[in-house]
Motif scaffolding. Structure first.
Motif, PDB file in Angstrom:
ATOM      1  N   CYS A 235       0.825  -1.215   0.000  1.00  0.00           N
ATOM      2  CA  CYS A 235       0.000   0.000   0.000  1.00  0.00           C
ATOM      3  C   CYS A 235       0.854   1.258   0.000  1.00  0.00           C
ATOM      4  O   CYS A 235       0.310   2.378   0.094  1.00  0.00           O
ATOM      5  CB  CYS A 235      -0.940  -0.002   1.205  1.00  0.00           C
ATOM      6  N   GLY A 236       2.161   1.106  -0.076  1.00  0.00           N
ATOM      7  CA  GLY A 236       3.049   2.264  -0.197  1.00  0.00           C
ATOM      8  C   GLY A 236       3.541   2.834   1.107  1.00  0.00           C
ATOM      9  O   GLY A 236       3.958   4.002   1.151  1.00  0.00           O
ATOM     10  N   ASP A 237       3.526   2.050   2.193  1.00  0.00           N
ATOM     11  CA  ASP A 237       4.002   2.539   3.486  1.00  0.00           C
ATOM     12  C   ASP A 237       5.531   2.528   3.489  1.00  0.00           C
ATOM     13  O   ASP A 237       6.166   1.493   3.698  1.00  0.00           O
ATOM     14  CB  ASP A 237       3.451   1.659   4.611  1.00  0.00           C
ATOM     15  N   LEU A 238       6.136   3.697   3.284  1.00  0.00           N
ATOM     16  CA  LEU A 238       7.593   3.790   3.172  1.00  0.00           C
ATOM     17  C   LEU A 238       8.286   3.516   4.498  1.00  0.00           C
ATOM     18  O   LEU A 238       9.427   3.033   4.517  1.00  0.00           O
ATOM     19  CB  LEU A 238       7.989   5.177   2.659  1.00  0.00           C
ATOM     20  N   GLU A 239       7.616   3.805   5.604  1.00  0.00           N
ATOM     21  CA  GLU A 239       8.242   3.603   6.905  1.00  0.00           C
ATOM     22  C   GLU A 239       8.485   2.117   7.176  1.00  0.00           C
ATOM     23  O   GLU A 239       9.506   1.739   7.766  1.00  0.00           O
ATOM     24  CB  GLU A 239       7.358   4.206   7.998  1.00  0.00           C
ATOM     25  N   VAL A 240       7.552   1.261   6.739  1.00  0.00           N
ATOM     26  CA  VAL A 240       7.738  -0.183   6.921  1.00  0.00           C
ATOM     27  C   VAL A 240       8.907  -0.664   6.067  1.00  0.00           C
ATOM     28  O   VAL A 240       9.729  -1.477   6.517  1.00  0.00           O
ATOM     29  CB  VAL A 240       6.453  -0.955   6.565  1.00  0.00           C
ATOM     30  N   PHE A 241       8.988  -0.168   4.829  1.00  0.00           N
ATOM     31  CA  PHE A 241      10.135  -0.503   3.982  1.00  0.00           C
ATOM     32  C   PHE A 241      11.446  -0.139   4.687  1.00  0.00           C
ATOM     33  O   PHE A 241      12.388  -0.938   4.735  1.00  0.00           O
ATOM     34  CB  PHE A 241      10.059   0.258   2.661  1.00  0.00           C
ATOM     35  N   ARG A 242      11.499   1.082   5.220  1.00  0.00           N
ATOM     36  CA  ARG A 242      12.727   1.551   5.871  1.00  0.00           C
ATOM     37  C   ARG A 242      13.061   0.688   7.095  1.00  0.00           C
ATOM     38  O   ARG A 242      14.225   0.299   7.287  1.00  0.00           O
ATOM     39  CB  ARG A 242      12.560   3.014   6.284  1.00  0.00           C
ATOM     40  N   ASN A 243      12.061   0.387   7.912  1.00  0.00           N
ATOM     41  CA  ASN A 243      12.307  -0.413   9.124  1.00  0.00           C
ATOM     42  C   ASN A 243      12.810  -1.809   8.779  1.00  0.00           C
ATOM     43  O   ASN A 243      13.726  -2.332   9.424  1.00  0.00           O
ATOM     44  CB  ASN A 243      11.030  -0.499   9.959  1.00  0.00           C
ATOM     45  N   PHE A 244      12.189  -2.423   7.766  1.00  0.00           N
ATOM     46  CA  PHE A 244      12.629  -3.752   7.338  1.00  0.00           C
ATOM     47  C   PHE A 244      14.061  -3.708   6.842  1.00  0.00           C
ATOM     48  O   PHE A 244      14.871  -4.587   7.152  1.00  0.00           O
ATOM     49  CB  PHE A 244      11.694  -4.294   6.248  1.00  0.00           C
ATOM     50  N   PHE A 245      14.371  -2.699   6.054  1.00  0.00           N
ATOM     51  CA  PHE A 245      15.713  -2.597   5.479  1.00  0.00           C
ATOM     52  C   PHE A 245      16.758  -2.374   6.562  1.00  0.00           C
ATOM     53  O   PHE A 245      17.807  -3.047   6.582  1.00  0.00           O
ATOM     54  CB  PHE A 245      15.775  -1.463   4.464  1.00  0.00           C
ATOM     55  N   VAL A 246      16.511  -1.448   7.472  1.00  0.00           N
ATOM     56  CA  VAL A 246      17.481  -1.137   8.527  1.00  0.00           C
ATOM     57  C   VAL A 246      17.722  -2.351   9.416  1.00  0.00           C
ATOM     58  O   VAL A 246      18.852  -2.617   9.827  1.00  0.00           O
ATOM     59  CB  VAL A 246      16.997   0.070   9.360  1.00  0.00           C
ATOM     60  N   PHE A 247      16.669  -3.129   9.696  1.00  0.00           N
ATOM     61  CA  PHE A 247      16.839  -4.327  10.513  1.00  0.00           C
ATOM     62  C   PHE A 247      17.647  -5.399   9.786  1.00  0.00           C
ATOM     63  O   PHE A 247      18.496  -6.066  10.390  1.00  0.00           O
ATOM     64  CB  PHE A 247      15.472  -4.901  10.905  1.00  0.00           C
ATOM     65  N   ALA A 248      17.400  -5.573   8.498  1.00  0.00           N
ATOM     66  CA  ALA A 248      17.932  -6.732   7.776  1.00  0.00           C
ATOM     67  C   ALA A 248      19.252  -6.474   7.065  1.00  0.00           C
ATOM     68  O   ALA A 248      19.940  -7.422   6.689  1.00  0.00           O
ATOM     69  CB  ALA A 248      16.899  -7.216   6.752  1.00  0.00           C
ATOM     70  N   CYS A 249      19.638  -5.225   6.862  1.00  0.00           N
ATOM     71  CA  CYS A 249      20.851  -4.954   6.085  1.00  0.00           C
ATOM     72  C   CYS A 249      22.098  -5.190   6.932  1.00  0.00           C
ATOM     73  O   CYS A 249      22.040  -5.230   8.161  1.00  0.00           O
ATOM     74  CB  CYS A 249      20.836  -3.513   5.574  1.00  0.00           C
ATOM     75  N   PRO A 250      23.271  -5.371   6.295  1.00  0.00           N
ATOM     76  CA  PRO A 250      24.528  -5.468   7.050  1.00  0.00           C
ATOM     77  C   PRO A 250      24.838  -4.132   7.740  1.00  0.00           C
ATOM     78  O   PRO A 250      24.267  -3.095   7.398  1.00  0.00           O
ATOM     79  CB  PRO A 250      25.568  -5.786   5.967  1.00  0.00           C
ATOM     80  N   LYS A 251      25.769  -4.190   8.686  1.00  0.00           N
ATOM     81  CA  LYS A 251      26.200  -2.958   9.354  1.00  0.00           C
ATOM     82  C   LYS A 251      27.294  -2.326   8.509  1.00  0.00           C
ATOM     83  O   LYS A 251      28.477  -2.630   8.647  1.00  0.00           O
ATOM     84  CB  LYS A 251      26.699  -3.266  10.768  1.00  0.00           C
ATOM     85  N   PHE A 252      26.884  -1.436   7.610  1.00  0.00           N
ATOM     86  CA  PHE A 252      27.805  -0.844   6.636  1.00  0.00           C
ATOM     87  C   PHE A 252      28.908  -0.051   7.327  1.00  0.00           C
ATOM     88  O   PHE A 252      28.730   0.478   8.428  1.00  0.00           O
ATOM     89  CB  PHE A 252      27.038   0.075   5.686  1.00  0.00           C
ATOM     90  N   VAL A 253      30.044   0.033   6.636  1.00  0.00           N
ATOM     91  CA  VAL A 253      31.167   0.818   7.142  1.00  0.00           C
ATOM     92  C   VAL A 253      31.700   1.688   6.013  1.00  0.00           C
ATOM     93  O   VAL A 253      31.499   1.408   4.830  1.00  0.00           O
ATOM     94  CB  VAL A 253      32.298  -0.077   7.683  1.00  0.00           C
ATOM     95  N   SER A 254      32.383   2.731   6.402  1.00  0.00           N
ATOM     96  CA  SER A 254      33.063   3.585   5.432  1.00  0.00           C
ATOM     97  C   SER A 254      34.484   3.087   5.245  1.00  0.00           C
ATOM     98  O   SER A 254      35.127   2.667   6.216  1.00  0.00           O
ATOM     99  CB  SER A 254      33.074   5.031   5.922  1.00  0.00           C
ATOM    100  N   PRO A 255      35.006   3.089   4.003  1.00  0.00           N
ATOM    101  CA  PRO A 255      36.387   2.614   3.792  1.00  0.00           C
ATOM    102  C   PRO A 255      37.431   3.512   4.431  1.00  0.00           C
ATOM    103  O   PRO A 255      38.565   3.083   4.652  1.00  0.00           O
ATOM    104  CB  PRO A 255      36.527   2.615   2.268  1.00  0.00           C
ATOM    105  N   CYS A 256      37.058   4.749   4.736  1.00  0.00           N
ATOM    106  CA  CYS A 256      37.999   5.699   5.330  1.00  0.00           C
ATOM    107  C   CYS A 256      37.475   6.169   6.683  1.00  0.00           C
ATOM    108  O   CYS A 256      36.272   6.386   6.842  1.00  0.00           O
ATOM    109  CB  CYS A 256      38.207   6.913   4.424  1.00  0.00           C
TER     110      CYS A 256
END
Length: 539
Positions: A370-391
């Motif tokens: 239904c286009g709920d962007l907040e649910v997309f964001r919450n799912f992504f933040v929970f499931a993605c790796p813990k990104f790092v900066s190369p520098c």
């Protein structure tokens, strides 16, 4: 490719720093080493020197975790000074012991390791790699595959953990910042990590071995002196998976898949006997596919490994130190699979669907549709790796700033931009399924929730843009054959197709009906085979 000499230069260091640090390494007050632990360390050293791999594995997988839980649940094991007198300064054993020692601190000590311990752990890895890589002949050392995998995995994890620690400036003292900026600029440096992993890959000739094996040849013919040894061969293979993880953490998803080109990631491998390695590989491969907008490949990767986990969980469920990580990644993959199915609907195995229903993913999937962007964001933040900066942050960065979330926010924004482009597509798809022909103006009125008479030309143009987006987004590269996970052909993943003629949308259902006959025949044959096996066992 990094040469052996190049990699050596990057992680060599002055041993005096390590020696000066030893007095600061122990958490808490002094405590005597339990007698049971002394006997364990002596026996552990003996079986390592004898190369008794099966006994080493038993001590590593069972005895060490048991003693850790019994005596060192919230404190560190005895440090090197106390252990060295027991083992007569056996340098190789002390390196291996300290690898477990610092890993235990990272995992069990509340508040995490101190900066000195993070650095000391790095220098201990340097000692290990300086021992096995510059050697002209293979070193006389045999370790179980599970330890080799977790050694490489922990090496990458501690790099990731240090990068996040280094980016968090708000909790650092001036002395810590001075130590980070002036004395240890090369510690846990990204170039060092890449050099080590590439050096292990090169020394083992693992890429050539995998290519020859895929062609039906004998891998030993190209393995070389080092690659024929299981120790180097498995370190090389696990380093490929380590490179996959590193590039995923940096957000370079094309390179993450590319480093695995020798591995046929869509087929079962003889190297997949370590469940944690196979699960971690599928997690990062599937995530990379998702970020590259190859949703069909991501769904296939996640579905395949989740089925594998369902069927083999009893093999590792008794090992809590593996089970916790596997359970976490499993949950993350279900979240990522839910995202992919919303963005690119397709049929998946019924048992996976059942889990999605039982864990109430469907409610959130409906919100995303239904286009709920907040649910997309919450799912992504929970499931993605813990990104790092190369520098690391610049030396003159204000201490009031916190840079640890920058990499995550950047990747989240990239993902959310893609989601916003597809925000209207589930609604369009739901309407198109109801018709075989549909006027543009009528569909536009549905989308704008107004009457047909109130639809203007701008709204129709907007709808045409969304329909073009639908065509574009539902067509992506899908792997069909070949060893490279980057190969594939453009295919449409939509269950319906349409074209527009004279302001009229003509819709065709392209969904292939299930061949239920074949399904039941396969099940009957499996049932008969099971009966035959049971009968043979009884007789």
């Amino acid at each position: 490719m990094y040469s052996q000499d190049e990699s050596n230069d990057n992680y060599d260091y002055d041993n005096s720093y390590d020696n000066n640090m030893e007095s600061d390494l122990e958490y808490g007050d002094y405590y005597p080493m339990p007698e049971e632990c002394q006997k364990f360390i002596l026996y552990f050293r003996r079986v390592i020197n004898e190369g008794a791999v099966y006994e080493i594995q038993n001590l590593y997988e069972n005895t060490f975790p048991k003693l850790s839980e019994q005596y060192f649940e919230k404190k560190a094991w005895p440090n090197e000074n106390e252990v060295s007198s027991l083992v007569e300064n056996d340098n190789v054993f002390l390196i291996l012991y300290k690898e477990l020692y610092y890993r235990h601190i990272h995992a069990r000590i509340q508040g995490g390791p101190a900066l000195e311990q993070r650095l000391a752990s790095f220098y201990n890895y340097c000692n290990f790699f300086n021992y096995i890589l510059p050697s002209e002949k293979p070193v006389n050392l045999e370790l179980p595959d599970i330890w080799l995998w977790e050694l490489v995995d922990e090496f990458v994890y501690q790099f990731q953990n240090f990068a996040q620690y280094r980016a968090r400036l708000t909790d650092k003292t001036e002395d810590e910042m001075d130590m980070l900026l002036n004395n240890n600029s090369k510690a846990w440096n990204i170039l060092c990590i890449l050099n080590v992993l590439h050096s292990l890959v090169t020394m083992s000739n693992i890429k050539q071995q995998l290519e020859v094996a895929a062609a039906g040849g004998n891998p030993d013919s190209v393995a070389g002196e080092f690659g024929r040894q299981s120790f180097y061969k498995m370190l090389g293979y696990f380093s490929l998976v380590g490179l996959l993880r590193v590039h995923s953490l940096l957000g370079d998803y094309h390179q993450a898949i590319k480093v695995l080109e020798p591995i046929e990631i869509h087929k079962k491998s003889q190297y997949s006997h370590i469940p944690a390695c196979q699960i971690s590989t599928s997690y990062y491969v599937g995530f990379a596919y998702m970020m590259m907008r190859r949703y069909s490949d991501a769904i296939r990767t996640f579905s395949s490994i989740l089925l594998y986990i369902q069927r083999t969980k009893q093999l590792y469920s008794s090992r809590s130190y593996q089970n916790d990580q596997i359970n976490k990644q499993t949950d993350q993959m279900y979240h990522l699979l839910a995202i992919c199915l919303v963005l690119h609907p397709q049929c998946i195995d019924e048992s996976i669907q059942q889990v999605l229903r039982e864990k109430n993913y469907h409610d959130n999937m409906y919100k995303m549709q239904c286009g709920d962007l907040e649910v997309f964001r919450n799912f992504f933040v929970f499931a993605c790796p813990k990104f790092v900066s190369p520098c690391p942050p610049p030396a003159d960065a204000p201490l009031v700033d916190d840079y640890v979330k920058e990499a995550l926010e950047h990747q989240t924004n990239v993902f959310m931009d893609e989601v916003r482009q597809q925000q209207e597509l589930p609604t369009i798809r739901s309407y198109l399924k109801l018709y075989t022909t549909l006027p543009l103006s009528k569909l536009s009125s549905f989308m704008e929730q107004t009457s047909i008479d109130d639809v203007d030309e701008k709204q129709v143009d907007k709808l045409l843009t969304h329909l073009l987006c639908f065509k574009h987004k539902m067509k992506n590269i899908v792997w069909t054959k070949g060893t490279s996970g980057l190969e594939g052909k453009f295919q449409s993943g939509s269950e319906l197709d349409f074209y527009i003629d004279n302001d009229m949308i003509h819709i065709a259902d392209t969904k292939v009906s299930h061949r239920y006959g074949d399904f039941f025949i396969r099940k009957i044959m499996k049932f008969e085979d099971l009966n035959r096996r049971l009968h043979n066992i009884k007789t």
